[in-house]
Write a protein that holds these residues in place. Structure first.
Motif, PDB file in Angstrom:
ATOM      1  N   ARG A  10      -1.128   2.061 -21.398  1.00  0.00           N
ATOM      2  CA  ARG A  10      -1.776   1.067 -20.514  1.00  0.00           C
ATOM      3  C   ARG A  10      -3.503   0.999 -20.788  1.00  0.00           C
ATOM      4  O   ARG A  10      -4.323  -0.097 -20.673  1.00  0.00           O
ATOM      5  CB  ARG A  10      -1.669   1.534 -18.869  1.00  0.00           C
ATOM      6  N   GLU A 227     -12.004   3.063 -10.396  1.00  0.00           N
ATOM      7  CA  GLU A 227     -10.918   1.759  -9.927  1.00  0.00           C
ATOM      8  C   GLU A 227      -9.699   2.406  -9.423  1.00  0.00           C
ATOM      9  O   GLU A 227      -9.221   1.789  -8.266  1.00  0.00           O
ATOM     10  CB  GLU A 227     -10.698   1.072 -11.332  1.00  0.00           C
ATOM     11  N   SER A 231      -9.040   1.624  -5.511  1.00  0.00           N
ATOM     12  CA  SER A 231      -7.603   0.655  -4.922  1.00  0.00           C
ATOM     13  C   SER A 231      -6.440   1.518  -4.589  1.00  0.00           C
ATOM     14  O   SER A 231      -5.674   0.499  -4.257  1.00  0.00           O
ATOM     15  CB  SER A 231      -7.597  -0.439  -6.340  1.00  0.00           C
ATOM     16  N   ARG A 232      -6.595   2.831  -4.491  1.00  0.00           N
ATOM     17  CA  ARG A 232      -5.550   3.503  -3.854  1.00  0.00           C
ATOM     18  C   ARG A 232      -4.198   3.423  -4.949  1.00  0.00           C
ATOM     19  O   ARG A 232      -3.251   3.893  -4.415  1.00  0.00           O
ATOM     20  CB  ARG A 232      -5.241   2.846  -2.551  1.00  0.00           C
ATOM     21  N   ILE A 233      -4.309   3.101  -6.150  1.00  0.00           N
ATOM     22  CA  ILE A 233      -3.328   2.870  -6.993  1.00  0.00           C
ATOM     23  C   ILE A 233      -3.007   4.517  -7.118  1.00  0.00           C
ATOM     24  O   ILE A 233      -1.851   4.785  -7.502  1.00  0.00           O
ATOM     25  CB  ILE A 233      -3.755   2.404  -8.428  1.00  0.00           C
ATOM     26  N   GLU A 235      -2.218   6.763  -5.437  1.00  0.00           N
ATOM     27  CA  GLU A 235      -1.249   7.523  -4.677  1.00  0.00           C
ATOM     28  C   GLU A 235       0.012   7.288  -5.435  1.00  0.00           C
ATOM     29  O   GLU A 235       0.961   8.161  -5.128  1.00  0.00           O
ATOM     30  CB  GLU A 235      -1.481   6.736  -3.285  1.00  0.00           C
ATOM     31  N   ILE A 238      -0.061   9.603  -8.601  1.00  0.00           N
ATOM     32  CA  ILE A 238       0.134  10.940  -8.239  1.00  0.00           C
ATOM     33  C   ILE A 238       1.457  11.476  -7.682  1.00  0.00           C
ATOM     34  O   ILE A 238       1.878  12.450  -7.926  1.00  0.00           O
ATOM     35  CB  ILE A 238      -1.067  11.547  -7.265  1.00  0.00           C
ATOM     36  N   SER A 239       2.096  10.394  -7.056  1.00  0.00           N
ATOM     37  CA  SER A 239       3.659  10.875  -6.678  1.00  0.00           C
ATOM     38  C   SER A 239       4.456  10.805  -7.885  1.00  0.00           C
ATOM     39  O   SER A 239       5.592  11.233  -7.880  1.00  0.00           O
ATOM     40  CB  SER A 239       3.919   9.846  -5.600  1.00  0.00           C
ATOM     41  N   LEU A 419      -8.292  12.112  -4.188  1.00  0.00           N
ATOM     42  CA  LEU A 419      -7.479  11.780  -2.940  1.00  0.00           C
ATOM     43  C   LEU A 419      -8.509  12.038  -1.731  1.00  0.00           C
ATOM     44  O   LEU A 419      -7.930  12.259  -0.616  1.00  0.00           O
ATOM     45  CB  LEU A 419      -6.379  12.567  -2.664  1.00  0.00           C
TER      46      LEU A 419
ATOM     47  N   ARG B  49       2.778  11.213   2.885  1.00  0.00           N
ATOM     48  CA  ARG B  49       1.922  11.562   1.657  1.00  0.00           C
ATOM     49  C   ARG B  49       2.539  12.705   1.107  1.00  0.00           C
ATOM     50  O   ARG B  49       2.393  13.313  -0.039  1.00  0.00           O
ATOM     51  CB  ARG B  49       0.543  11.460   1.961  1.00  0.00           C
ATOM     52  N   MET B  52       5.460  12.615  -0.580  1.00  0.00           N
ATOM     53  CA  MET B  52       5.437  12.022  -1.932  1.00  0.00           C
ATOM     54  C   MET B  52       4.509  12.893  -2.883  1.00  0.00           C
ATOM     55  O   MET B  52       4.269  12.487  -3.828  1.00  0.00           O
ATOM     56  CB  MET B  52       4.799  10.472  -1.827  1.00  0.00           C
ATOM     57  N   VAL B  54       1.421  13.561  -2.635  1.00  0.00           N
ATOM     58  CA  VAL B  54      -0.011  13.062  -2.559  1.00  0.00           C
ATOM     59  C   VAL B  54      -0.896  14.179  -2.135  1.00  0.00           C
ATOM     60  O   VAL B  54      -1.875  14.339  -2.761  1.00  0.00           O
ATOM     61  CB  VAL B  54      -0.165  11.835  -2.010  1.00  0.00           C
ATOM     62  N   PHE B  80       8.406   4.690  -3.931  1.00  0.00           N
ATOM     63  CA  PHE B  80       7.293   4.597  -2.994  1.00  0.00           C
ATOM     64  C   PHE B  80       6.156   3.479  -2.855  1.00  0.00           C
ATOM     65  O   PHE B  80       5.720   2.950  -3.859  1.00  0.00           O
ATOM     66  CB  PHE B  80       6.257   6.225  -3.479  1.00  0.00           C
ATOM     67  N   PRO B  82       3.026   2.756  -0.749  1.00  0.00           N
ATOM     68  CA  PRO B  82       2.080   3.410   0.095  1.00  0.00           C
ATOM     69  C   PRO B  82       1.497   2.482   1.153  1.00  0.00           C
ATOM     70  O   PRO B  82       1.701   1.334   1.036  1.00  0.00           O
ATOM     71  CB  PRO B  82       0.852   4.007  -0.814  1.00  0.00           C
ATOM     72  N   GLU B  84      -1.714   2.140   2.028  1.00  0.00           N
ATOM     73  CA  GLU B  84      -2.907   1.429   1.397  1.00  0.00           C
ATOM     74  C   GLU B  84      -2.219   0.841  -0.167  1.00  0.00           C
ATOM     75  O   GLU B  84      -2.040   1.481  -0.776  1.00  0.00           O
ATOM     76  CB  GLU B  84      -3.835   2.312   1.302  1.00  0.00           C
ATOM     77  N   GLY B  86      -2.373  -1.117  -3.567  1.00  0.00           N
ATOM     78  CA  GLY B  86      -3.417  -1.244  -4.423  1.00  0.00           C
ATOM     79  C   GLY B  86      -2.651  -1.365  -5.949  1.00  0.00           C
ATOM     80  O   GLY B  86      -1.764  -0.798  -6.210  1.00  0.00           O
ATOM     81  N   LEU B  87      -3.270  -2.363  -6.616  1.00  0.00           N
ATOM     82  CA  LEU B  87      -2.843  -2.640  -8.067  1.00  0.00           C
ATOM     83  C   LEU B  87      -4.040  -2.820  -8.981  1.00  0.00           C
ATOM     84  O   LEU B  87      -4.965  -2.956  -8.469  1.00  0.00           O
ATOM     85  CB  LEU B  87      -1.888  -3.985  -8.090  1.00  0.00           C
ATOM     86  N   TYR B  88      -3.774  -2.801 -10.141  1.00  0.00           N
ATOM     87  CA  TYR B  88      -4.863  -3.098 -11.215  1.00  0.00           C
ATOM     88  C   TYR B  88      -4.989  -4.483 -11.343  1.00  0.00           C
ATOM     89  O   TYR B  88      -4.309  -5.314 -11.684  1.00  0.00           O
ATOM     90  CB  TYR B  88      -4.242  -2.522 -12.567  1.00  0.00           C
ATOM     91  N   LYS B  89      -6.299  -4.928 -10.726  1.00  0.00           N
ATOM     92  CA  LYS B  89      -6.482  -6.385 -10.642  1.00  0.00           C
ATOM     93  C   LYS B  89      -6.540  -7.107 -12.081  1.00  0.00           C
ATOM     94  O   LYS B  89      -6.177  -7.999 -12.083  1.00  0.00           O
ATOM     95  CB  LYS B  89      -7.892  -6.677  -9.816  1.00  0.00           C
ATOM     96  N   GLN B 144       3.901  -5.066  -5.646  1.00  0.00           N
ATOM     97  CA  GLN B 144       4.191  -3.687  -5.316  1.00  0.00           C
ATOM     98  C   GLN B 144       5.357  -2.968  -4.808  1.00  0.00           C
ATOM     99  O   GLN B 144       5.822  -1.979  -4.969  1.00  0.00           O
ATOM    100  CB  GLN B 144       2.687  -3.239  -4.242  1.00  0.00           C
TER     101      GLN B 144
END
Lengths: 437, 318
Positions: A10, A227, A231-233, A235, A238-239, A419, B49, B52, B54, B80, B82, B84, B86-89, B144
């Motif tokens: 990626r 980034e 963007s909280r990706i 989380e 990490i899971s 985190l 969290r 999961m 985290v 999961f 979450p 919040e 979030g994705l890679y834009k 997501q």
């Protein structure tokens, strides 16, 4: 390890596809080509001989000799050989200052459409006795021109002095023959066929590439961490992955992008130097001036050393950049916080330059064992003068040991940092992360 | 409960200055939809969290499928979403999904095929090669959502899955969740919207200020809560009902929605009396039904005072 592989892919694909990568990859070779052709093209423009007047107040035959010698001086340009000077000699009868001032008034006027002068060389009796001469010119700012002028006149002054001392002019001429020094490099008892300036150039170029790659790509690791964090990706990541797997995939992914780009650049550089005669010819340049360029040849061993230290250095520094990124909440914050790491990279480059004159001194030996600087110092030392196996190995070991320590600390900071949101942690907090994470 | 897919035992999580989760224990049985309910700041997201991986609990045990989750070896069996998002834009939608599938252990080929199926099912088939940043917020949320389900996990953990969705998209997602449960897999989702939980969940846990308040099957929770409830709707003149409902001998609690209300009869009061008094008052009754207490009433009755204070304390402590 399929997961790490997915992270590597990626990072690699999303970077290689980005516009920034495409632009910089193309721009690199263009810049190299420009650097290669610039001197050729610049030189083409300054082909006109310098018009100078020799103001002869020295008496005797000396002024005539100088004027004659200057007329014979040639300049090799890319396309052809032309006289360096257009010379006129003016004798003065004791009115040196007046004549000089009237000539100076004509100097540097060519732009106004007059056939002005480029300079006035004043020779007096003290030129021979005390070695003093004066030049008034528009080009006094050019060290090359001044050097050439001095080099031309100096043997004549010497000759005149010897003749005054009663030495046979024939003997003087013979004594003034040139001495030429040709250098050739020896590595481990074998001739390499490489000149000294070539290996210097190689060292110079390589450490600069290392510096650029560390800065550019180290910061990419950092911004990638930021980034994912902002963007909280992270989380979701990490899971599914351990922080260490994520960090490893990221660093390897970015490192492969760096290697691909450096490979393209190095490839272009090699093609340019190999076919430089043809390239120069295409721009209407003669082959003679180009073939004087020192060409480094890279031995396979050299390449191995360079690549190993590049990879080790890259991991070393990008682990630190990742740790910095994990402490920050935004790109702006990260930009401010990365200064300490960048200072180490810059210091590495500076130290490398300072070692070029003495690649085997005590300082050089010591710095090869400091992981912060070894990636710069050791490959350059290796390219300048042969390093014994033991020293090379010791440097690699020091680097690996440093890498383990840095990665261990960075991974711990990263694990907590990615985190943690809110205000930036203080140093004491970071220490606690390292201890307890 | 031997077939629990997820078990929490006395889990504690402290943050600087406050305890987010206080000795929470719960079992999530295999199959069905499990609701983790609570007001804002109750500790739902912190709990999820920890489940999961985290963050790690300060004390207590979490067991996933009877094992420890810390190894991430079970990550492939859990999906999961979450809180919040979030994705890679800059990534393309399909590539993004494939990547998320891969880190959950799918091969790229399978991940690609399933991503296409899902994108089609949720109406995003025209967006596969677009960058994520070109998508609307609702579409990003769907992407997501897909990424949490792509690897067909046995347990799906969704943190506030319906927040920020319009009714149409909300409906689409709800159908997906129900399908998963119907296939015998387990869904754990958190929400503070009681109506939703009431309609979807088999079992619920309500937490407030990090402590468990209610735990059990919805039917049992309602029965245990007890009392007789009447649902009312008013055709006109709703204000005329106010004096009747204010009679504490008749009605012990009112959950007033304006045009409708849910009331709890006082102990010993007769529903017939309430009906006749409302008719006499002339409120234009359109509905008068003896009902079970709504989850909302139970929620408010159980955590009402705390719910009001918890967010304020969050601010002070956070």
């Amino acid at each position: 390890m399929d997961k790490v592989w997915a992270v590597i892919r990626r990072e690699f694909i999303s970077r290689v596809r980005s516009r920034a990568f495409v632009v910089s990859t193309v721009l690199g070779p263009l810049l190299m080509g420009a650097l290669f052709l610039m001197p050729i093209l610049l030189e083409k423009r300054q082909t006109a001989p310098k018009h100078i007047v020799v103001l002869d107040a020295a008496g005797g035959d000396f002024g005539r000799q100088v004027a004659e010698r200057l007329r014979l001086e040639m300049r090799d340009t890319v396309t052809h050989t032309i006289p360096r000077y257009r010379v006129e000699r003016v004798e003065t009868e004791g009115r040196v200052t007046e004549v000089r001032d009237s000539l100076v008034a004509l100097t540097g006027l060519r732009k106004a459409g007059l056939d002005g002068l480029d300079g006035v060389l004043v020779l007096t009796d003290s030129t021979i006795s005390a070695g003093q001469m004066r030049y008034y010119g528009a080009n006094v700012g050019s060290p090359n021109d001044m050097q050439a002028l001095r080099a031309t006149v100096r043997p004549l002054v010497m000759g005149a002095r010897l003749e005054r001392a009663g030495v046979d002019p024939g003997v003087v001429d013979a004594a003034q023959g040139n001495v030429e020094l040709t250098t050739e490099r020896v590595t481990q008892g074998k001739l390499t066929g490489q000149s000294g300036s070539a290996s210097f150039l190689l060292a110079y170029v390589m450490s600069f590439m290392l510096y650029l790659a560390l800065l550019l790509y180290g910061m990419q690791v950092m911004s990638s961490v930021v980034e994912e964090k902002s963007s909280r990706i992270v989380e979701v990541l990490i899971s599914s992955l351990t922080p260490f797997q994520l960090l490893m995939g990221k660093v390897i992914g970015v490192a492969s992008v760096a290697l691909v780009q450096l490979g393209i650049w190095a490839g272009t550089a090699m093609v340019l130097t190999t076919y430089r005669l043809q390239v120069a010819g295409a721009f209407g340049a003669s082959s003679k001036s180009v073939s004087d360029l020192p060409i480094p040849t890279v031995s396979p061993m050299m390449l191995v050393v360079f690549l190993s230290f590049f990879v080790l250095g890259f991991f070393f520094y990008s682990a630190m950049y990742a740790a910095v990124g994990s402490m920050c909440n935004s790109h702006q914050e990260a930009q401010q916080s990365q200064t300490p790491v960048t200072l180490f990279v810059a210091a590495g480059l500076m130290l490398m330059f300072s070692l070029l004159s003495e690649p085997n001194g005590t300082m050089a030996h010591a710095l090869s064992l400091v992981p912060f600087f070894a990636p710069f110092v050791t490959p350059v030392r290796y390219s300048l003068s042969p390093l014994p196996w033991t020293e090379l190995l010791l440097s690699v070991l020091a680097m690996v040991a440093g890498l383990v320590v840095v990665v261990w600390i960075a991974a711990r900071i990263y694990r907590v940092g990615i985190l943690s949101y809110g205000k930036k942690p203080k140093l004491s907090e970071i220490m606690r992360w390292v201890r307890t994470a | 409960m031997p077939d629990a897919v997820l078990r929490l035992e006395n889990v504690v999580k402290r943050f600087a200055g406050h305890t987010a989760v206080h000795g929470l224990s719960m079992d999530v049985p295999a199959g069905g939809i499990f609701g983790l309910l609570g007001p804002n700041g109750a500790g739902k997201t912190t709990t999820i969290r920890m489940i999961m991986n985290v963050i790690t609990p300060d004390a207590g045990r979490i067991e996933l499928f009877g094992g420890q989750p810390a190894s991430r070896s079970l990550a492939g069996r859990v999906g999961f979403l979450p809180e919040e998002r979030g994705l890679y834009k800059k990534m393309r939608v399909l590539d993004h999904l494939v990547f998320f599938g891969e880190i959950k252990g799918l091969t790229p080929r399978v991940a690609r095929a399933r991503s296409r199926e899902w994108l089609e099912r949720l109406g995003l088939e025209d967006w596969t090669t677009h960058k994520v940043e070109d998508l609307s917020k609702g579409m990003q949320q769907k992407v997501q959502f897909i990424s949490a389900l792509l690897h067909e996990p046995d347990l799906v953990v969704l943190d506030e899955p319906f927040s920020g969705l319009d009714p149409v998209n909300s409906q689409v997602m709800k159908d997906v969740v129900v399908d998963i449960a119907r296939e015998g897999r387990t869904v754990l989702f958190s929400t503070h919207i009681m109506e939703q939980a009431e309609r979807m969940c088999d079992r619920i846990v309500i937490i407030a200020r990090g402590r468990k308040i209610v735990d059990g099957r919805i039917g049992d929770v309602k029965r245990d809560f007890g009392g007789s409830y009447v649902a009312l709707s008013f055709g006109h003149d709703a204000p005329r009902a106010a004096p009747v409902l204010a009679d504490r001998a008749l009605v012990s609690q009112v959950d007033d929605y304006g045009a409708s209300a849910e009331v709890r009869l006082a102990d010993g009061a007769d529903a017939d009396v309430l009906l006749s008094r409302l008719v006499t008052a002339g409120v234009g009754l359109t509905r008068f039904e003896l009902v079970e207490p709504s989850l909302n009433s139970i929620f408010i009755a159980k955590v009402g005072p705390e719910a009001a204070t918890a967010p304020a304390e969050e601010v002070v402590r956070g």
